[in-house]
Design an enzyme around this catalytic site. Structure first.
Site, PDB file in Angstrom:
ATOM      1  N   GLY A 156      22.350  -1.304  -9.346  1.00  0.00           N
ATOM      2  CA  GLY A 156      22.300  -0.097  -8.550  1.00  0.00           C
ATOM      3  C   GLY A 156      22.807   0.868  -9.595  1.00  0.00           C
ATOM      4  N   ASN A 157      23.286   2.096  -8.973  1.00  0.00           N
ATOM      5  CA  ASN A 157      23.804   3.234  -9.606  1.00  0.00           C
ATOM      6  C   ASN A 157      25.146   3.654  -9.090  1.00  0.00           C
ATOM      7  OD1 ASN A 157      22.960   5.606  -8.144  1.00  0.00           O
ATOM      8  ND2 ASN A 157      20.967   4.411  -8.322  1.00  0.00           N
ATOM      9  N   ARG A 158      25.602   4.582  -9.656  1.00  0.00           N
ATOM     10  CA  ARG A 158      27.092   5.090  -8.811  1.00  0.00           C
ATOM     11  C   ARG A 158      26.763   6.194  -8.051  1.00  0.00           C
ATOM     12  NH1 ARG A 158      30.516   6.435 -13.686  1.00  0.00           N
ATOM     13  NH2 ARG A 158      31.861   7.139 -12.094  1.00  0.00           N
ATOM     14  N   SER A 159      25.806   6.519  -7.847  1.00  0.00           N
ATOM     15  CA  SER A 159      25.539   7.954  -6.691  1.00  0.00           C
ATOM     16  C   SER A 159      25.986   7.419  -5.433  1.00  0.00           C
ATOM     17  CB  SER A 159      24.109   8.238  -6.813  1.00  0.00           C
ATOM     18  OG  SER A 159      24.109   9.178  -5.600  1.00  0.00           O
TER      19      SER A 159
END
Ligand code: CTP
Length: 409
Positions: free
Chosen positions: A215-218
């Site tokens: 995933g990513n940190r958004s």
């Protein structure tokens, strides 16, 4: 600019009154006309001159001032929204009973505007059955209760009772205004009135096995702020949230939650079909594992190194541009780590061409910047690659600036 409304900010006597200054300021910056009604107790915590300077209007507190102009009723009648922050246990009790022994009580009773309150008190007072019953009464009358949060209180104690952060209060209030704008059919309309807007927010996650994902940190903060701001300008908003880590304000009723890029693509394709404006603020996972394991990946099988095979995800934004109909506007985002300003612009312009969208919002991200924080700094490029807006500040104010450009098209 966003739709200008008259907001009455009531301030009751609690130490959190100092935070009300930020609430007032945010409404003023959104272009609203803000009138502060402070209780006598509030003015023991915070000075009238501060509130007058920030609200750009006289601050009223005395029931017996301005009697000739029937001020105690006029304030409430003129309000499109009343926000009370902080709302103390005492003020909440008075609101629940309908007492009007001060100017704030009169303003609320004389008003048909929606009411948003941000309680602030010690945990024992918040948990007291009297307060619990009063809050339930207010809720049943449609009052929006923001918070309270849990955390450090005035003394050394911690627990529920801490007033929500100003940004959160403003966001909830803006969402209430948005709902009102749509439902009441009132005379004032925003520059996105009647427009159908679809906004993606958050970050997609690609499962590797039942317990892990890429995933990513958004967090979704900027996208949710855009959706809230678009609603406040009269748009009918559909928010497509990918693993949102922020609360969605009550006013955003049409929210679809998705997990993976393919789910986001399906939801976007469907929602965008009828939209006038599409904003792809979500951070999309560009690749997904070729295979999703049915059971947990175990170290005994993988050993000291693990190689994952990933397959490219579709480019949702480029797909939306390719299949759009009529004069639908499409806005993309570019989160970049490039520190050099010129190079950043170059990367942004190349991305704009690749995606083919009408506007590209470039924001710098990094270990400390961009993700899950309250502030943001962006550049907006138009189709030709020219910078048409630069904005820095809270994600709500950045959202409004972006919409200024888009709504002006
Ligand atoms: N985007 C998309 N689908 C993807 C990847 C990105 O719709 N598979 C959208 C994002 O929502 C954003 C814009 O495209 O609005 C740019 O996303 P970004 O991740 O910055 O660009 P990429 O195309 O992924 O390029 P790169 O990561 O190589 O910079």
């Amino acid at each position: 600019m966003s739709q200008h409304r008259t907001i009455v900010v009531g301030i009751a006597g609690g130490i959190a009154a100092y935070k009300a200054v930020s609430v007032v300021r945010a409404f003023v910056l959104q272009g609203h006309s803000v009138h502060v009604v402070a209780t006598d107790a509030a003015l023991r915590f915070i000075g009238k001159p501060t509130l007058e300077a920030i609200s750009r209007n006289p601050v009223h507190s005395d029931l017996y001032e301005g009697v000739a102009e029937v001020r105690h009723v006029a304030i409430g009648q003129s309000a499109d929204l009343i926000v009370i922050a902080p709302a103390t246990a005492n003020t909440i009790a008075k609101l629940a009973t309908g007492l009007a022994d001060d100017l704030l009580g009169n303003a609320v009773l004389a008003s048909t505007a929606p009411l948003v309150i941000a309680p602030a008190m010690h945990t024992e007072m918040w948990n007291n059955p009297a307060t619990v019953a009063n809050i339930a009464t207010l809720r049943s009358r449609g009052v929006t209760i923001v918070g309270p949060g849990s955390g450090r209180l005035t003394g050394s104690d911690t627990g529920p009772g801490r007033m929500s952060e100003p940004d959160e209060i403003v966001e909830a209030a803006t969402a209430v205004l948005a709902t009102e704008g749509r439902d009441s059919g009132s005379g004032t309309v925003g520059d996105l009135a009647g427009k159908r807007v679809v906004i993606s927010a958050g970050g997609t996650r690609e499962p590797l096995d039942p317990v892990r994902f890429l995933g990513n940190r958004s967090s979704g903060k900027q996208g949710v702020a855009l959706a809230t701001a678009a609603g406040a300008r009269g748009a009918s908003v559909t928010l497509i949230g990918a693993n949102l880590e922020v609360a969605v304000p009550d006013g955003l009723r049409r929210t679809i939650n998705v997990g993976t890029t393919l789910e986001l693509q399906e939801a976007m394709d469907e929602a965008a079909r009828e939209a006038d404006l599409v904003i792809m603020a979500a951070a999309v996972a560009d690749y997904r594992p070729t295979e999703v394991r049915q059971g947990k990946i175990r170290k005994e099988e993988t050993g000291d190194t693990l190689t994952l095979e990933l397959v490219k995800n579709p480019d949702i934004l480029a797909g939306l541009v390719a299949t759009r109909s009529g004069n639908q506007l499409i806005v993309g985002f570019a989160a970049e780590t490039e520190p050099d300003d010129d190079r950043l612009l170059e990367i942004g312009r190349a991305k704009l061409v690749r995606k083919g969208c009408d506007f590209l919002v470039i924001n710098r991200v990094g270990w400390q910047e961009g993700f899950a924080v309250d502030d943001n700094r962006v550049l907006v490029l138009d189709r030709g690659g020219d910078i048409v807006a630069e904005a820095a500040g809270s994600k709500m104010s950045v959202a409004d600036r972006i919409l200024d450009v888009v709504a002006g098209t």
